[in-house]
Enzyme design. Structure first.
Site, PDB file in Angstrom:
ATOM      1  N   HIS A  26      16.200  50.041 -62.728  1.00 52.14           N
ATOM      2  CA  HIS A  26      15.222  50.553 -62.956  1.00 52.14           C
ATOM      3  C   HIS A  26      15.051  52.145 -62.529  1.00 52.14           C
ATOM      4  CE1 HIS A  26      14.425  49.156 -58.955  1.00 52.14           C
ATOM      5  NE2 HIS A  26      13.911  50.412 -58.801  1.00 52.14           N
TER       6      HIS A  26
HETATM    7  P1  TYD Z   1      12.550  44.964 -57.549  1.00 55.83           P
HETATM    8  O1  TYD Z   1      12.176  46.234 -57.000  1.00 55.83           O
HETATM    9  O2  TYD Z   1      12.718  44.680 -58.935  1.00 55.83           O
HETATM   10  O3  TYD Z   1      14.092  44.701 -56.626  1.00 55.83           O
HETATM   11  P2  TYD Z   1      15.422  45.555 -56.995  1.00 55.83           P
HETATM   12  O4  TYD Z   1      15.222  46.689 -57.407  1.00 55.83           O
HETATM   13  O5  TYD Z   1      16.168  45.097 -55.264  1.00 55.83           O
HETATM   14  O6  TYD Z   1      16.277  44.401 -58.010  1.00 55.83           O
HETATM   15  O7  TYD Z   1      11.475  44.123 -56.585  1.00 55.83           O
HETATM   16  C1  TYD Z   1      11.763  42.853 -56.503  1.00 55.83           C
HETATM   17  C2  TYD Z   1      10.281  42.051 -56.676  1.00 55.83           C
HETATM   18  O8  TYD Z   1       9.596  42.301 -55.205  1.00 55.83           O
HETATM   19  C3  TYD Z   1       9.529  42.427 -57.627  1.00 55.83           C
HETATM   20  O9  TYD Z   1       8.583  41.263 -58.074  1.00 55.83           O
HETATM   21  C4  TYD Z   1       8.673  43.310 -56.931  1.00 55.83           C
HETATM   22  C5  TYD Z   1       8.269  43.002 -55.329  1.00 55.83           C
HETATM   23  N1  TYD Z   1       8.242  44.114 -54.434  1.00 55.83           N
HETATM   24  C6  TYD Z   1       7.236  44.142 -53.777  1.00 55.83           C
HETATM   25  O10 TYD Z   1       5.976  43.561 -53.890  1.00 55.83           O
HETATM   26  N2  TYD Z   1       7.001  45.423 -53.139  1.00 55.83           N
HETATM   27  C7  TYD Z   1       7.953  46.107 -52.695  1.00 55.83           C
HETATM   28  O11 TYD Z   1       7.839  47.033 -51.962  1.00 55.83           O
HETATM   29  C8  TYD Z   1       9.174  45.963 -53.701  1.00 55.83           C
HETATM   30  C9  TYD Z   1      10.325  47.136 -53.214  1.00 55.83           C
HETATM   31  C10 TYD Z   1       9.397  45.087 -54.439  1.00 55.83           C
END
Ligand code: TYD
Length: 130
Positions: free
Chosen positions: A49
């Protein structure tokens, strides 16, 4: 698109090491949120992303991993951070066993700041989003 490494001050003596960083002074934004990625499954990729507004600094405080932000930057030093500006597509992969990736974030969590679709990201950048 802005990416650069930031070196933190390290204090080492015979009893161990300590590194520190200060919001705004060492990190080019005011830290509003901290999270960390750990227990990553072998071979797994994370991320996929970009963010419209959010800036981050990634620090692999234990072990190593790679961040694909342009050509694959290795993070394996707990005294080094990778600054990732907004509007940068990122993927994190090749986590070593036990690796912990700490992330300092300039904004509170906001799902509407995420761009999770690569095509949508390209048009966002083309349309001048930064
Ligand atoms: P995501 O950012 O998609 O993880 P990565 O980039 O490491 O693959 O986040 C995973 C899940 O956690 C998503 O449902 C959003 C949630 N989340 C929060 O609620 N707060 C946060 O600060 C972060 C980073 C993620």
């Amino acid at each position: 698109m802005e990416i650069r490494k930031i070196r933190f001050t390290r204090h080492t003596n015979e009893t161990g090491s300590l590194a520190f960083l200060e919001s705004v002074r060492d990190i080019p934004f005011s830290i509003k949120r901290v999270y960390y990625i750990f227990d990553v499954a072998k071979g797994a990729h994370r991320g996929f992303h970009a963010h419209k507004k959010l800036q981050q600094v990634l620090i692999c405080i234990r072990g190593s991993c790679k961040a694909l932000v342009d050509d694959g930057v290795e993070l394996n030093d707990p005294t080094e951070g990778l600054y990732v500006g907004n509007a940068v597509w990122r993927e994190m992969f090749e986590f070593s066993s036990g690796a912990v990736l700490l992330v300092l974030a300039s904004e509170y969590f906001d799902e509407s700041d995420y761009i999770r679709d690569y095509k949508e990201f390209l048009s966002y950048v083309r349309e001048g989003g930064k």
